[in-house]
Design a protein around this motif. Structure first.
Motif, PDB file in Angstrom:
ATOM      1  N   GLY A  51       9.438  17.794   3.533  1.00 37.17           N
ATOM      2  CA  GLY A  51       9.849  18.253   2.210  1.00 37.17           C
ATOM      3  C   GLY A  51       9.708  17.155   1.171  1.00 37.17           C
ATOM      4  O   GLY A  51       9.198  17.381   0.070  1.00 37.17           O
ATOM      5  N   LEU A  52      10.145  15.954   1.542  1.00 39.16           N
ATOM      6  CA  LEU A  52      10.091  14.822   0.628  1.00 39.16           C
ATOM      7  C   LEU A  52       8.655  14.559   0.166  1.00 39.16           C
ATOM      8  O   LEU A  52       8.415  14.139  -0.960  1.00 39.16           O
ATOM      9  CB  LEU A  52      10.625  13.587   1.365  1.00 39.16           C
ATOM     10  CG  LEU A  52      11.208  12.456   0.564  1.00 39.16           C
ATOM     11  CD1 LEU A  52      12.325  12.946  -0.329  1.00 39.16           C
ATOM     12  CD2 LEU A  52      11.731  11.380   1.505  1.00 39.16           C
ATOM     13  N   PHE A  53       7.717  14.831   1.046  1.00 36.10           N
ATOM     14  CA  PHE A  53       6.307  14.635   0.699  1.00 36.10           C
ATOM     15  C   PHE A  53       5.705  15.851   0.012  1.00 36.10           C
ATOM     16  O   PHE A  53       4.483  15.941  -0.148  1.00 36.10           O
ATOM     17  CB  PHE A  53       5.500  14.227   1.937  1.00 36.10           C
ATOM     18  CG  PHE A  53       5.585  12.752   2.214  1.00 36.10           C
ATOM     19  CD1 PHE A  53       6.738  12.206   2.757  1.00 36.10           C
ATOM     20  CD2 PHE A  53       4.547  11.899   1.886  1.00 36.10           C
ATOM     21  CE1 PHE A  53       6.845  10.845   2.981  1.00 36.10           C
ATOM     22  CE2 PHE A  53       4.649  10.532   2.103  1.00 36.10           C
ATOM     23  CZ  PHE A  53       5.799  10.006   2.650  1.00 36.10           C
ATOM     24  N   VAL A  67       0.842  -1.206   0.000  1.00 32.36           N
ATOM     25  CA  VAL A  67       0.000   0.000   0.000  1.00 32.36           C
ATOM     26  C   VAL A  67       0.876   1.255   0.000  1.00 32.36           C
ATOM     27  O   VAL A  67       0.575   2.244  -0.666  1.00 32.36           O
ATOM     28  CB  VAL A  67      -0.963  -0.001   1.213  1.00 32.36           C
ATOM     29  CG1 VAL A  67      -1.795   1.276   1.221  1.00 32.36           C
ATOM     30  CG2 VAL A  67      -1.874  -1.215   1.185  1.00 32.36           C
ATOM     31  N   CYS A  68       1.999   1.203   0.744  1.00 33.33           N
ATOM     32  CA  CYS A  68       2.846   2.389   0.872  1.00 33.33           C
ATOM     33  C   CYS A  68       3.853   2.554  -0.266  1.00 33.33           C
ATOM     34  O   CYS A  68       4.538   3.573  -0.334  1.00 33.33           O
ATOM     35  CB  CYS A  68       3.590   2.355   2.197  1.00 33.33           C
ATOM     36  SG  CYS A  68       2.486   2.497   3.601  1.00 33.33           S
ATOM     37  N   GLY A  69       3.986   1.546  -1.127  1.00 29.63           N
ATOM     38  CA  GLY A  69       4.875   1.703  -2.280  1.00 29.63           C
ATOM     39  C   GLY A  69       6.261   1.120  -2.109  1.00 29.63           C
ATOM     40  O   GLY A  69       7.152   1.394  -2.911  1.00 29.63           O
ATOM     41  N   LEU A  70       6.477   0.309  -1.059  1.00 25.82           N
ATOM     42  CA  LEU A  70       7.816  -0.257  -0.846  1.00 25.82           C
ATOM     43  C   LEU A  70       7.999  -1.575  -1.569  1.00 25.82           C
ATOM     44  O   LEU A  70       9.119  -2.020  -1.792  1.00 25.82           O
ATOM     45  CB  LEU A  70       8.070  -0.504   0.652  1.00 25.82           C
ATOM     46  CG  LEU A  70       7.822   0.661   1.594  1.00 25.82           C
ATOM     47  CD1 LEU A  70       8.236   0.277   3.005  1.00 25.82           C
ATOM     48  CD2 LEU A  70       8.588   1.880   1.141  1.00 25.82           C
ATOM     49  N   SER A 108       8.279   5.544  -0.258  1.00 24.22           N
ATOM     50  CA  SER A 108       6.879   5.771   0.118  1.00 24.22           C
ATOM     51  C   SER A 108       6.447   7.216  -0.110  1.00 24.22           C
ATOM     52  O   SER A 108       5.289   7.554   0.120  1.00 24.22           O
ATOM     53  CB  SER A 108       6.648   5.373   1.579  1.00 24.22           C
ATOM     54  OG  SER A 108       7.339   6.240   2.443  1.00 24.22           O
ATOM     55  N   ALA A 109       7.381   8.064  -0.551  1.00 23.06           N
ATOM     56  CA  ALA A 109       7.040   9.472  -0.753  1.00 23.06           C
ATOM     57  C   ALA A 109       6.432   9.693  -2.140  1.00 23.06           C
ATOM     58  O   ALA A 109       6.710   8.936  -3.069  1.00 23.06           O
ATOM     59  CB  ALA A 109       8.286  10.334  -0.581  1.00 23.06           C
ATOM     60  N   PRO A 110       5.615  10.730  -2.258  1.00 23.43           N
ATOM     61  CA  PRO A 110       5.023  11.027  -3.574  1.00 23.43           C
ATOM     62  C   PRO A 110       6.039  11.715  -4.477  1.00 23.43           C
ATOM     63  O   PRO A 110       5.893  12.879  -4.841  1.00 23.43           O
ATOM     64  CB  PRO A 110       3.857  11.958  -3.230  1.00 23.43           C
ATOM     65  CG  PRO A 110       4.260  12.607  -1.950  1.00 23.43           C
ATOM     66  CD  PRO A 110       5.122  11.641  -1.225  1.00 23.43           C
TER      67      PRO A 110
END
Lengths: 308, 253
Positions: A104-106, A51-54, B94-96
């Motif tokens: 920042g990353l987000f 779900v989180c993309g890992l 996990s970051a956009p």
């Protein structure tokens, strides 16, 4: 209830052939706390990681607020904060730097007042200029939570948040989680401890061997599962149960020296008092007694049996 | 485009440079000065001129290139390897943020460091010998292209490496020897004919030659060939990085 995460037929087979998830479908509702229970290696972390993309899914799909996690990953991930299971932090940054970095990353512009609020809530404010490497394990855990909250997520994943955490942090953490929930954040946590799920969750999902065995409202599940066992060690062995005790569904051990009684802690009445006076009436004397909470393992065995 | 994210990575990496200022900037400057003193005076006293340029001045572009190649590779590889090693890579994944933006942050920072370093070495060398720069724009073009290309190369090494040994081995055993043998300290025309041919298989020859041309207008190989070689290597690295992210190689199971 509207679902905020919609998982459909999700499967994952790793390169070494290990099948971590088998056709899992799950709707996670808006603003709920969902606890995923399961033994080690059950697939909880794999589910969260997809779900989180890992981790790439092998098949199936996941939507977060209607955004597909692959084709529309930016919109999906912006909504999610993740606190991983392992204490993975950078070594040389300060607490303030690392939390600001995540924000920042987000893709969010700096907002020192908000970062300050999180750090204060997590009792990290006086550590804000400390170098990460010098922090204790408990403090690092707090930092990871602060990082996950830094971009004001609408959904928070906590992977084994209380593994190796002291009582004080656990209390702080649950205060933060309750506060987040009250503000409308959806929280998904994984745990080994049923008490934790019992305290916090609205719904509980049980994963075993890559399969979602059951998802149910906590109240319903606890009624089913929250049983205690009362064992009575008798003074004289009994050959059979005396009359007048049929209502209690007692079990007599094969040597006749022990009576066991199952009761629910969730019900209004446990029936323990009635049982004891009924025993007295029947002239059964006991020299000792003990009670035992059914362990998560017992519950698993029951559930997995029921399922098959 | 998640510019905040690119900025966060870039700043993080640049802060790492200031934290490790001795390792990142001072040590390459010191070692370059040492090369300069030792090679420049020991050999320079025997070789007066190459292609009409004093030996001291002749080696300056090669010395800068040597540092650019090793530092770009080392910096960029460490930058992406360390989060992989500590596990903090989970945040990036996990970051956009798109893969392109991740590369932009890491490679941009590593290349910036190398460019700053190159200019510092140039300034240092200027204290020892008089340097003229015939084509300043081309000089900067070579400086930037080489830094970017080798930072990308380093990024690939960092993703590939499973341990600190593998991380070190490429800069030490591949990049440094190729730079030494690529004409940093000599013109390849000084080699026997057979070795001249062999040397043409060393990609670094083209980088150094082109860079030296931008200073003094003389080159071992044509400038066009030099530019083409950099472009080729740059596209190769870009292709590999694209493949890494497309397949999740060593990053995403």
């Amino acid at each position: 209830m509207q679902s905020v995460i919609s998982i459909k037929n999700l499967s994952k087979t790793y390169a070494d052939g290990f099948q971590a998830l088998k056709d899992v479908s799950l709707e996670i509702e808006d603003s709920e706390i969902l606890a995923l229970l399961g033994p080690n290696g059950a697939g909880k972390t794999t589910l969260i990681s997809i779900v989180c993309g890992l981790v790439n899914p092998s098949s199936g799909s996941v939507e977060v607020s209607g955004h597909d996690i692959i084709s529309d990953y930016r919109a999906a991930r912006e909504l999610i904060g993740l606190v991983p299971q392992e204490l993975t932090t950078d070594a040389f940054q300060t607490v303030w730097q690392t939390v600001s970095f995540t924000r920042g990353l987000f893709g969010k512009p700096a907002k020192p007042s908000y970062i300050e609020k999180i750090l204060r809530d997590l009792s990290l404010w006086d550590k804000k200029d400390n170098i990460l490497m010098t922090l204790s394990g408990g403090m690092k855990r707090r930092v990871l939570i602060a990082k996950a909250l830094s971009h004001e997520p609408r959904i928070l994943f906590l992977d084994e948040p209380t593994a190796g955490v002291d009582v004080e942090l656990r209390k702080d953490m649950w205060d933060v989680v309750r506060g987040l929930r009250a503000s409308g954040v959806t929280i998904i946590l994984t745990t080994h401890y049923i008490e934790e799920a019992e305290q916090m969750a609205d719904r509980i999902g049980i994963i075993n061997k890559g399969e979602l065995v059951l998802v149910a409202q906590k109240a319903e599940l606890m009624r089913k599962l929250g049983q205690k066992q009362l064992a009575l060690h008798l003074r004289e062995p009994l050959e059979r149960l005396p009359g007048g005790l049929d209502d209690y569904e007692l079990e007599l051990s094969s040597d006749g020296r022990e009576l066991t009684y199952l009761y629910s802690t969730q019900g209004k009445r446990t029936g323990v008092r009635g049982l004891l006076s009924a025993l007295q009436g029947a002239g059964v004397e006991f020299k000792d007694l003990d009670t035992k909470q059914r362990s998560l393992e017992d519950i698993f065995v029951t559930l997995v049996k029921e399922q098959s | 485009m998640n510019l905040q994210g690119v900025k966060a990575i870039y700043r993080f990496e640049m802060e790492r440079t200031w934290r490790t200022i001795f390792q990142s900037v001072v040590s390459p400057v010191v070692s370059t000065s040492l090369y300069f003193v030792v090679f420049g005076s020991a050999i320079g006293s025997r070789i007066k001129e190459i292609d009409g340029i004093s030996y001291g001045a002749f080696i300056v572009p090669g010395l800068i290139m040597l540092s650019l190649l090793t530092q770009s590779t080392a910096n960029a590889s460490f930058g992406i390897y360390f989060p992989k090693f500590t596990g903090t890579i989970y945040e990036l994944l996990s970051a956009p943020i798109s893969y392109f933006e991740i590369v932009l942050g890491y490679v941009g920072a590593a290349a910036s460091k190398s460019i700053i370093l190159g200019l510092i070495i140039l300034a240092t060398a200027n204290l020892f010998v008089t340097i003229e720069i015939a084509h300043p724009i081309w000089m900067l073009t070579f400086l930037v292209l080489t830094s970017v290309t080798f930072s990308l190369f380093g990024f690939i090494i960092g993703v590939w490496a499973d341990g600190f040994e593998q991380l070190q081995i490429v800069p030490l055993l591949v990049v440094t020897p190729l730079a030494f043998l690529g004409g940093s300290f000599y013109s390849i025309n000084m080699l026997p004919e057979f070795w001249q041919k062999v040397t043409l298989f060393n990609p670094v020859v083209y980088l150094i030659s082109g860079f030296r041309w931008s200073f003094y207008g003389v080159a071992d190989v044509g400038v066009g060939v030099s530019l083409a070689m950099i472009a080729l290597f740059l596209s190769l690295c870009l292709g590999i990085v694209w493949w890494i992210f497309r397949t999740g190689y060593k990053l995403k199971p």
